[in-house]
Design a protein around this motif. Sequence first.
Motif, PDB file in Angstrom:
ATOM      1  N   MET A   1       0.843  -1.203   0.000  1.00  0.00           N
ATOM      2  CA  MET A   1       0.000   0.000   0.000  1.00  0.00           C
ATOM      3  C   MET A   1       0.876   1.250   0.000  1.00  0.00           C
ATOM      4  SD  MET A   1      -3.010   1.166   2.668  1.00  0.00           S
ATOM      5  CE  MET A   1      -4.282   0.161   1.922  1.00  0.00           C
ATOM      6  N   SER A   2       0.456   2.276  -0.727  1.00  0.00           N
ATOM      7  CA  SER A   2       1.218   3.508  -0.831  1.00  0.00           C
ATOM      8  C   SER A   2       1.274   4.243   0.515  1.00  0.00           C
ATOM      9  CB  SER A   2       0.581   4.423  -1.886  1.00  0.00           C
ATOM     10  OG  SER A   2       1.195   5.690  -1.878  1.00  0.00           O
ATOM     11  N   ARG A   5      -1.995   8.824   0.667  1.00  0.00           N
ATOM     12  CA  ARG A   5      -3.373   8.603   0.224  1.00  0.00           C
ATOM     13  C   ARG A   5      -3.595   9.244  -1.132  1.00  0.00           C
ATOM     14  NH1 ARG A   5      -7.438   9.110   4.604  1.00  0.00           N
ATOM     15  NH2 ARG A   5      -7.199   6.847   4.549  1.00  0.00           N
ATOM     16  N   PRO A  30      -2.390   9.666   5.148  1.00  0.00           N
ATOM     17  CA  PRO A  30      -3.638   9.435   5.886  1.00  0.00           C
ATOM     18  C   PRO A  30      -3.518   9.970   7.319  1.00  0.00           C
ATOM     19  CG  PRO A  30      -2.875   7.425   4.804  1.00  0.00           C
ATOM     20  CD  PRO A  30      -1.759   8.405   4.712  1.00  0.00           C
ATOM     21  N   TYR A  64      -4.410   8.220  -6.395  1.00  0.00           N
ATOM     22  CA  TYR A  64      -5.302   8.145  -5.240  1.00  0.00           C
ATOM     23  C   TYR A  64      -5.277   6.727  -4.700  1.00  0.00           C
ATOM     24  CZ  TYR A  64      -9.534   8.798  -2.403  1.00  0.00           C
ATOM     25  OH  TYR A  64     -10.429   8.878  -1.353  1.00  0.00           O
ATOM     26  N   GLU A  65      -4.818   6.597  -3.455  1.00  0.00           N
ATOM     27  CA  GLU A  65      -4.660   5.297  -2.798  1.00  0.00           C
ATOM     28  C   GLU A  65      -3.850   4.336  -3.675  1.00  0.00           C
ATOM     29  OE1 GLU A  65      -8.701   4.242  -1.599  1.00  0.00           O
ATOM     30  OE2 GLU A  65      -8.271   5.153   0.347  1.00  0.00           O
ATOM     31  N   ARG A  80     -15.418   9.504  -4.907  1.00  0.00           N
ATOM     32  CA  ARG A  80     -14.141   8.888  -4.528  1.00  0.00           C
ATOM     33  C   ARG A  80     -13.789   9.176  -3.066  1.00  0.00           C
ATOM     34  NH1 ARG A  80     -11.187   7.250  -9.060  1.00  0.00           N
ATOM     35  NH2 ARG A  80     -11.966   8.064 -11.051  1.00  0.00           N
ATOM     36  N   LYS A 165     -12.524  10.847   2.599  1.00  0.00           N
ATOM     37  CA  LYS A 165     -11.195  10.421   3.024  1.00  0.00           C
ATOM     38  C   LYS A 165     -10.182  11.544   2.870  1.00  0.00           C
ATOM     39  CE  LYS A 165     -11.973   5.568   1.801  1.00  0.00           C
ATOM     40  NZ  LYS A 165     -11.527   4.435   0.932  1.00  0.00           N
TER      41      LYS A 165
END
Length: 502
Positions: A1-2, A5, A30, A64-65, A80, A165
Amino acid sequence: MSEYRLEMRGVVKMFPGVKALDHAQLKLRPGTVHALMGENGAGKSTLMKCMFGIYHMDEGEVYYEGEKVQIKGPLDALHRGIAMVHQELQPIPERSVGENIYTGRFPLKKFGPFSFIDHQKMYEDAAAVLKEVHLPYDPKTKLGTLSVSQMQLVEIAKAVSADCKVLILDEPTSSLTAAEVEALFTIVNELRDRGVSIVYISHKMDEILRISDEVTIMRDGQYIGTWAAKELTTDMIITKMVGRELSNLYPHRENHPGEVVFEVNDFTSINPKSFRNVSFNVRKGEILGVAGLVGAQRTELMEGLFGLRCHSKGTVKYKGKELKINRPADAIKSGIALLTEDRRATGIMGVLSIADNVSIASLNKYLIGGCLLDDQKIEKLVQDNVAKLSIKTPSSKTLIQTLSGGNQQKVLISRWLANDPDIFILDEPTRGIDVGAKYEIYCIIADLAKQGKSIILISSEMSELMGMSDRIMVMCDGRCTGVLDGKEANQENIMELATRFE
């Protein structure tokens, strides 16, 4: 996972004659508050509008994500999980709070082939969102009955209702009281704890250093750098924003106040809850500051003097001669200018050009044969003011709404300079303007006073009043509670007078 975010890389955005963004970038983690800072015109809001899908990038990428995405518009951004609270509010005042929160995404119920708005669910959901952000408003209340600051908080509730988010807050505290700012910070901290990534745009240094985790600074549409907020000081931020050190926030003033030229006696509003029995005077070449808390009726008083509000009694004199001011045209003919508090709502004419905005109050001076406008003289007027006030614009035909806040304010000052008034009433002239543009506005004010113009400066920033005023008049509950010498004024004696009747 990046790790991030959302990432914006190499963003370029062109407008006619202007490169608003020049390979700008931004990286959001995040659960953090990421401050975005820069002078007016640095490209902050433009970058955010690209993120939110209002503008389409000419170059650049958005991740994005961890996935590369194309944000096609605001509705796509909301779906989104990206929400934005704009600096310039766009409320629907005749509709309810609940309807404003869910505009464009109303809950629906079906009857056969037809769909209708489910008002009961909408108001139940709105009530839950308002409770979540600690706002004690009835969702069925008409939005137009709320104050500007309350509408701003409803906009934040609207963003939260989207279960976002990423939340973009563009100058969220510009219209808020101190207590409302604290309420906003509580909401921001709760959202951060829930893992929301928050972009926070503000010119208020104390807010930035208090609420943010990281700070990205832009200048002239370019990315300057990103730093941990705890590593920065106010002076460091200013230097990185403007590209130079500002050794003094206020210019040296060379004005020498002379005889009294403007007198107000027993001025009272027709509204018993507004200003009453106000008396004061202003001298030639003087800067008279006007202080007071929210509700002190400072703006209402100045609008009354300019003929925008009715008064029941009182006199206004200029050089001993009584003025009869029943409407703004009377004030303008009497040599009085008013720079209004809300430049977007009551100052600029956004869909018109800079030339139109500068000349609108003095068109009678530029007529040929009493019926045709002399475009060449108007163009010279505009170019003279663009040069004199250092207004950054591609041309006089550029729409004023495309300029930064500081440049819009300079255009409005140019409008009144074209009329050559003797009394300038400046209501919050530096609100929503960065520190570099503020200094330029202060220099203009100081120069006008040096020329012998009389300045009435209303401001909610005590440091601004103390740094710019020869005397400071303090108001509370619609009344004048005292006048302080500028050299003797401090926060304590101003606050003592500002809270006298509370």
